[in-house]
Design an enzyme around this catalytic site. Sequence first.
Site, PDB file in Angstrom:
ATOM      1  N   ASP A  77       1.307   0.250   1.634  1.00 39.63           N
ATOM      2  CA  ASP A  77       2.654   0.718   1.341  1.00 39.63           C
ATOM      3  C   ASP A  77       2.773   2.231   1.501  1.00 39.63           C
ATOM      4  O   ASP A  77       1.866   2.990   1.145  1.00 39.63           O
ATOM      5  CB  ASP A  77       2.997   0.329  -0.105  1.00 39.63           C
ATOM      6  CG  ASP A  77       4.366   0.777  -0.539  1.00 39.63           C
ATOM      7  OD1 ASP A  77       5.348   0.241  -0.016  1.00 39.63           O
ATOM      8  OD2 ASP A  77       4.451   1.667  -1.414  1.00 39.63           O
ATOM      9  N   GLU A 120       2.814   0.267   6.443  1.00 37.99           N
ATOM     10  CA  GLU A 120       4.236   0.564   6.362  1.00 37.99           C
ATOM     11  C   GLU A 120       4.416   2.072   6.486  1.00 37.99           C
ATOM     12  O   GLU A 120       3.931   2.832   5.650  1.00 37.99           O
ATOM     13  CB  GLU A 120       4.825   0.100   5.027  1.00 37.99           C
ATOM     14  CG  GLU A 120       6.324   0.361   4.949  1.00 37.99           C
ATOM     15  CD  GLU A 120       6.820   0.584   3.530  1.00 37.99           C
ATOM     16  OE1 GLU A 120       7.940   0.146   3.231  1.00 37.99           O
ATOM     17  OE2 GLU A 120       6.115   1.216   2.727  1.00 37.99           O
TER      18      GLU A 120
END
Length: 584
Positions: free
Chosen positions: A223, A300
Amino acid sequence: MGKLLGIFLIAFALCQVSHSERDWWENGNFYQIYPRSFKDSNGDGIGDLNGILEKLDYVKDIGMDGVWLSPIFQSPMADFGYDISDYTKVQPEYGTTEDLESLIEKAHSLGLHLILDFVPNHTSDEHEWFQRSVANDSYYRDFYIWHDGVINATTGERQPPSNWISQFRYSAWEWNEQRQQYYLHQFGIKQPDLNYRNPNVVEDMKNVLRFWLARGIDGFRIDAVPFLFEADVDPTTGTYPDEPVIADTSSCPDPDDWCHLNHIYTNSLPEIFDIVYQWREVVDQWKLEYDTDTKVLLTEAYTSFENLMRMYGDGVHNGSNIPFNFEMMADLNNQSTASDYDYYVRHWLDNMPEGVYANWVLGNHDNPRLASRFGAQRADLMNIFLQTLPGIAVTYNGEEYGLEDGYVSWEDSVDPQACNADPDTYQKYSRDPERTPFLWDNTKNAGFSTANRTWLPVGQSYESNNVQAQEAAENSHLKIFKKLTGLRKSEPAFSDGDYESVVGDNWLSYRRQAATGDAYYIILNIGNQNVTLNFNELYGYVSGKLEVVASSLQSGLENGQQVDSDSLEAKAYNGYVLRLISEA
């Protein structure tokens, strides 16, 4: 026939390996599950691991290879799992470590690979590391970004050390009374940023990966990679540099909004790549040492295109297996032209390094759903697009059957981005609509939960439109999706074929064919007018009949139906997959 704007022939060759020799993730289909909204097994209104286990056969049936779970680690849920208080424990409302191990075992028995969401930029302020850092523990003192702040020359009051703004609005600095310093949080106040300039942080986070690899996890979705590093303290001033205001403030006039600044000191610093390369080394070493299947990294990163290419590796170090390609998700919308669609395909294929795989992401838990962004009439067209491109496809749960955003009122809003706004503006910031519960059937709460109140309302009509109904129907969005994923697994054209495109005034056609096997022609009529296409004119060598392999639900065509290659009418908003079956 629609006006022909241009013909582009892209002889794009995938890695030179046969379909049978590919690793499990290469050319794979990945499915993102938002656990809180997928299936509730115990009636508390919140989806959980046992609910996912109940429905894992469905995930296999729709043609997936890898399953990525949004965060399930222990958390106070200030940001619904992206604020982790213990990286080695499962959040109790989702289940137990034993439940997760059962899920891993079931996934592997079905030939599925399970991927966890790894949130390395920050922890919860309730994490033991942060509590010890607050207490000035010698080992944890510098695990986070701390600063005394600066004294305002006019007021004499202490204030944050820089003008940095949180993704969730307002200052990215929060005063801690116990430690008498500010800490940095690039997201919520309860999400303090870790300090990756501390080698102990780097090693302890690697140990988190090893902990879950030892339990059979097949990879990690990492993330918020661009936020891992910030500029260091200026040695001459003893503080952090302010970020400049954007040139055109009319696009983001609110000075408390993250978009108001140009984030040259807090986003996409060069150091982020080395950390990704180090994490890749960890998972690669694990595979070699324990002779396991390949463990993959999915990253990401909302960052520049050049940075995404660098995320793959630097020619010396391997990086992310799948640096998420957000170009289409960020830049395509229901006003985009066929040329826009083709541009983003060619842009990635033409620029990625050799020996890697392209990937395509059209939706996730942070963006409105496909059918809401592009219009419900284009739901099948978008899935046809996703599933027929070279490389890896990533699907957000629900988009396989055309699920649209649910309505969530201000009173029912729980997303911190929305809650930091107000009743008049919350919808601009809220991610709740794309996170509403999965529609399984026509029973209470769409079969998601037996609870009287679910964590988010279902938010839409489901009595006649749900997975069960679409499985029972003669044709449906879901059946079209399953047809497409079956083609990807069985047809060399979709695993090894080139991408040759022809762009019209508002339609896109492309050909996929490998050295062996059939030729397939895809048509996406993005516009609002029907067009008639002559494939011999478009490609210069196509004649005879084409077989309809798949098409949008409203196309009026049946699978197996034959159409003339010189006069196919493509309806507005419809997508088609056609197979060449004869030559004149």
